[in-house]
Design a protein around this motif. Structure first.
Motif, mmCIF file in Angstrom:
data_model
loop_
_atom_site.group_PDB
_atom_site.id
_atom_site.type_symbol
_atom_site.label_atom_id
_atom_site.label_comp_id
_atom_site.label_asym_id
_atom_site.label_seq_id
_atom_site.Cartn_x
_atom_site.Cartn_y
_atom_site.Cartn_z
ATOM 1 N N GLU A 112 -86.280 -2.662 37.180
ATOM 2 C CA GLU A 112 -86.414 -3.036 35.777
ATOM 3 C C GLU A 112 -85.034 -3.353 35.228
ATOM 4 O O GLU A 112 -84.055 -2.710 35.596
ATOM 5 C CB GLU A 112 -87.007 -1.830 35.021
ATOM 6 C CG GLU A 112 -87.792 -2.170 33.811
ATOM 7 C CD GLU A 112 -88.427 -0.924 33.197
ATOM 8 O OE1 GLU A 112 -89.455 -1.100 32.559
ATOM 9 O OE2 GLU A 112 -87.900 0.176 33.351
ATOM 10 N N GLU A 113 -84.941 -4.362 34.372
ATOM 11 C CA GLU A 113 -83.672 -4.672 33.713
ATOM 12 C C GLU A 113 -83.940 -5.129 32.285
ATOM 13 O O GLU A 113 -85.080 -5.106 31.826
ATOM 14 C CB GLU A 113 -82.869 -5.704 34.511
ATOM 15 C CG GLU A 113 -83.465 -7.075 34.569
ATOM 16 C CD GLU A 113 -82.606 -8.047 35.361
ATOM 17 O OE1 GLU A 113 -81.424 -7.754 35.612
ATOM 18 O OE2 GLU A 113 -83.119 -9.107 35.721
ATOM 19 N N VAL A 114 -82.895 -5.552 31.592
ATOM 20 C CA VAL A 114 -82.994 -5.882 30.174
ATOM 21 C C VAL A 114 -82.759 -7.371 29.978
ATOM 22 O O VAL A 114 -81.930 -7.974 30.653
ATOM 23 C CB VAL A 114 -81.929 -5.079 29.381
ATOM 24 C CG1 VAL A 114 -81.920 -5.479 27.935
ATOM 25 C CG2 VAL A 114 -82.189 -3.601 29.505
ATOM 26 N N THR A 115 -83.514 -7.961 29.062
ATOM 27 C CA THR A 115 -83.267 -9.350 28.669
ATOM 28 C C THR A 115 -83.132 -9.420 27.143
ATOM 29 O O THR A 115 -83.644 -8.553 26.433
ATOM 30 C CB THR A 115 -84.391 -10.282 29.157
ATOM 31 O OG1 THR A 115 -84.017 -11.631 28.909
ATOM 32 C CG2 THR A 115 -85.705 -9.987 28.463
ATOM 33 N N ARG A 116 -82.428 -10.451 26.691
ATOM 34 C CA ARG A 116 -82.214 -10.617 25.241
ATOM 35 C C ARG A 116 -83.294 -11.506 24.670
ATOM 36 O O ARG A 116 -83.612 -12.553 25.230
ATOM 37 C CB ARG A 116 -80.874 -11.288 24.992
ATOM 38 C CG ARG A 116 -79.700 -10.417 25.215
ATOM 39 C CD ARG A 116 -78.428 -11.184 25.031
ATOM 40 N NE ARG A 116 -78.498 -12.029 23.835
ATOM 41 C CZ ARG A 116 -77.458 -12.583 23.268
ATOM 42 N NH1 ARG A 116 -76.277 -12.418 23.777
ATOM 43 N NH2 ARG A 116 -77.598 -13.319 22.203
ATOM 44 N N ILE A 117 -83.827 -11.106 23.521
ATOM 45 C CA ILE A 117 -84.795 -11.938 22.808
ATOM 46 C C ILE A 117 -84.300 -12.089 21.375
ATOM 47 O O ILE A 117 -84.036 -11.090 20.700
ATOM 48 C CB ILE A 117 -86.208 -11.306 22.826
ATOM 49 C CG1 ILE A 117 -86.743 -11.301 24.252
ATOM 50 C CG2 ILE A 117 -87.140 -12.054 21.901
ATOM 51 C CD1 ILE A 117 -88.092 -10.679 24.405
ATOM 52 N N MET A 118 -84.151 -13.351 20.936
ATOM 53 C CA MET A 118 -83.742 -13.594 19.542
ATOM 54 C C MET A 118 -84.978 -13.858 18.718
ATOM 55 O O MET A 118 -85.802 -14.704 19.060
ATOM 56 C CB MET A 118 -82.782 -14.774 19.466
ATOM 57 C CG MET A 118 -81.380 -14.382 19.818
ATOM 58 S SD MET A 118 -80.146 -15.571 19.330
ATOM 59 C CE MET A 118 -80.123 -15.457 17.579
ATOM 60 N N TYR A 119 -85.089 -13.155 17.641
ATOM 61 C CA TYR A 119 -86.259 -13.294 16.788
ATOM 62 C C TYR A 119 -85.773 -13.300 15.349
ATOM 63 O O TYR A 119 -85.394 -12.270 14.803
ATOM 64 C CB TYR A 119 -87.224 -12.129 17.051
ATOM 65 C CG TYR A 119 -88.573 -12.305 16.402
ATOM 66 C CD1 TYR A 119 -89.480 -13.227 16.888
ATOM 67 C CD2 TYR A 119 -88.931 -11.550 15.291
ATOM 68 C CE1 TYR A 119 -90.706 -13.391 16.301
ATOM 69 C CE2 TYR A 119 -90.153 -11.705 14.689
ATOM 70 C CZ TYR A 119 -91.045 -12.620 15.194
ATOM 71 O OH TYR A 119 -92.272 -12.777 14.610
ATOM 72 N N GLY A 120 -85.742 -14.469 14.734
ATOM 73 C CA GLY A 120 -85.301 -14.577 13.343
ATOM 74 C C GLY A 120 -83.844 -14.220 13.145
ATOM 75 O O GLY A 120 -83.488 -13.596 12.152
ATOM 76 N N GLY A 121 -83.004 -14.583 14.080
ATOM 77 C CA GLY A 121 -81.581 -14.304 13.945
ATOM 78 C C GLY A 121 -81.185 -12.900 14.377
ATOM 79 O O GLY A 121 -80.013 -12.544 14.334
ATOM 80 N N ILE A 122 -82.140 -12.104 14.783
ATOM 81 C CA ILE A 122 -81.855 -10.741 15.227
ATOM 82 C C ILE A 122 -82.065 -10.689 16.736
ATOM 83 O O ILE A 122 -83.043 -11.212 17.261
ATOM 84 C CB ILE A 122 -82.776 -9.721 14.525
ATOM 85 C CG1 ILE A 122 -82.558 -9.798 13.018
ATOM 86 C CG2 ILE A 122 -82.513 -8.321 15.029
ATOM 87 C CD1 ILE A 122 -83.562 -9.012 12.229
ATOM 88 N N VAL A 123 -81.153 -10.049 17.436
ATOM 89 C CA VAL A 123 -81.237 -9.958 18.890
ATOM 90 C C VAL A 123 -81.871 -8.632 19.275
ATOM 91 O O VAL A 123 -81.428 -7.569 18.842
ATOM 92 C CB VAL A 123 -79.840 -10.086 19.523
ATOM 93 C CG1 VAL A 123 -79.905 -9.891 21.020
ATOM 94 C CG2 VAL A 123 -79.221 -11.424 19.194
#
Length: 193
Positions: A112-123
């Motif tokens: 398992e690892e981490v990915t970045r998701i941008m949602y409305g300018g928030i990461v």
């Protein structure tokens, strides 16, 4: 009189048998143990999707050793490093070094690892499962990085450092850089669920 060579006669570097057990069922399809005497395919996999899954696992280790830096593009040097490393592993453990390498990959491949998701300018950082192909890529990268770090500015040659890293990773030893890196990746993923 023609001499026929079957796949049973072919051994990696003329010494090591590839009859190896892969315990992790998800990695079984991606760890290629096809017997080849010379692990140098010349990039024939390059233009096919998931082509590197067809590369012998020893060649993937050799290709990872050619990362930018001292050994960039020097495949024969990396080839000789891996050949000597496998000899050292066989002497130290008394086992088939290909089997030890496969154990090390299984133990150091993060699930398992981490990915970045941008949602409305928030990461947001979200935990995701790792594909088997990427698990092997990360495992090999961390094993080679640990060996390079151990031999840099140190009288210990890269062959010994790589052998020690693979043996430690195969034994799930926390002294191994690759094992520590895997645990760190999985801990970060657990905290961002």
């Amino acid at each position: 009189m023609a001499y026929e060579v079957s796949n049973l006669d072919i051994k990696v570097f003329g010494k090591w048998d590839t009859k190896v057990e892969v315990r992790d069922p998800s990695l079984k399809k991606y760890i290629n143990l096809m017997p080849v005497y010379l692990p140098h395919t010349g990039g024939r996999h390059e233009h096919r999707r998931f082509g590197k899954a067809k590369l012998p696992i020893v060649e993937r280790l050799i290709n990872n050793l050619m990362r930018p830096g001292r050994n960039k593009g020097k495949k024969m040097l990396a080839y000789n490093i891996v050949k000597t490393t496998l000899d050292i592993i066989a002497v130290k453990t008394g086992q088939n070094p290909i089997q030890v390498l496969v154990r090390a990959i299984e133990n150091t491949a993060p699930r398992e690892e981490v990915t970045r998701i941008m949602y409305g300018g928030i990461v947001y950082y979200v935990a995701v499962d790792v594909s088997p192909q990427r698990r092997i890529d990360l495992a090999l990268r961390h094993i080679v990085t640990g060996a390079k770090d151990a031999s840099f500015n140190n009288p210990k040659p890269i062959e010994e450092a790589l052998a020690e890293e693979i043996i430690a990773a195969a034994n799930n030893d926390p002294k191994s850089f690759a094992i520590r890196k895997k645990e760190e990746i999985e801990r970060i993923a657990l905290s961002s669920r």
